[in-house]
Motif scaffolding. Structure first.
Motif: not given
Length: 237
Positions: A4-22
């Motif tokens: 999965v690619l998550v764009t704009g994942a440095s902070t906020g919703l993007g980071l939360a999405t990336a962290s949950a996927l991990l």
């Protein structure tokens, strides 16, 4: 396990999405403007890969598409990157997901961040450009490509998500919605069994439930206007 690619994942919703996927065991490619902007540097040690580019720059976005293709075909792309800066909003909120989607190998699923504010957006592409306008246009893009699934983008399921007004850097500390609920729908749409998602494509979602988007997003004539405008603006068709 999904890639999965998550764009704009440095902070906020993007980071939360990336962290949950991990946390769920998926392979995540994290996009950010730069490594220094990632609020939780520890996440960089967990991801499958990283890609850095300024999505307000068209040439950088085109180059990013080529770089990302080296990871192979993504199972899902979460187009999370966004800005409320009017001078950058069209490029980041609309042009970037358009260019990446056209130039990259089509993923199995594309999940695009919309907003409830799209309901007050303008259909005037020549004079618009506010945050609300751009969220209307990008939601229209999702609905256009979902409707063309048997044609232009045959291999991709498309969904738009309203995450709510959540307390992020962009939303502000006083935002009333739940940050956790703000990213769960994106994670689910990116990874759930296809049979669990109804409709399978073309949904406008808020907290695991579909809602009716702005009626213009479903208008074939306006859909074509948005597609033609983006092709002309970018030179990418």
């Amino acid at each position: 396990m999904s890639l999965v690619l998550v764009t704009g994942a440095s902070t906020g919703l993007g980071l939360a999405t990336a962290s949950a996927l991990l946390d769920d065991g998926h392979d995540v490619v994290l996009h950010a403007r730069s490594a220094e902007r990632v609020e939780d540097p520890g996440v960089l040690e967990r991801v499958h890969g990283t890609a850095y580019a300024d999505l307000s720059d068209l040439d950088a976005t085109i180059a990013l598409a080529e770089e990302l293709d080296h990871f192979g075909r993504f199972d899902a792309v979460v187009h999370n990157a966004g800005t409320m800066d009017r001078s950058l909003a069209t490029q980041v909120n609309v042009v970037a997901p358009y260019v990446l989607s056209v130039l990259m190998r089509p993923p199995a699923r594309s999940v695009v961040l919309s907003s409830g504010m799209h309901l007050s957006g303008s259909t005037d592409l020549a004079r618009g450009g506010s945050y609300s306008d751009t969220k209307l246009w990008v939601t229209t893009l999702v609905m256009a490509w979902a409707g063309q699934r048997t044609g232009q983008r045959p291999d991709t399921l498309w969904h738009a998500v309203d995450p709510g007004w959540v307390p992020t850097r962009m939303g502000g500390a006083g935002a009333p919605d739940d940050l956790v609920e703000g990213h769960r729908t994106q994670v689910w749409l990116a990874t759930a069994p296809e049979g669990d998602i109804d409709p399978p494509t073309g949904g406008y979602w808020h907290h695991h439930a579909t809602r009716a988007p702005h009626r213009s997003t479903l208008d074939p004539q306006f859909q074509q206007t948005v597609l033609d405008h983006l092709a002309e603006r970018t030179g990418v068709r």
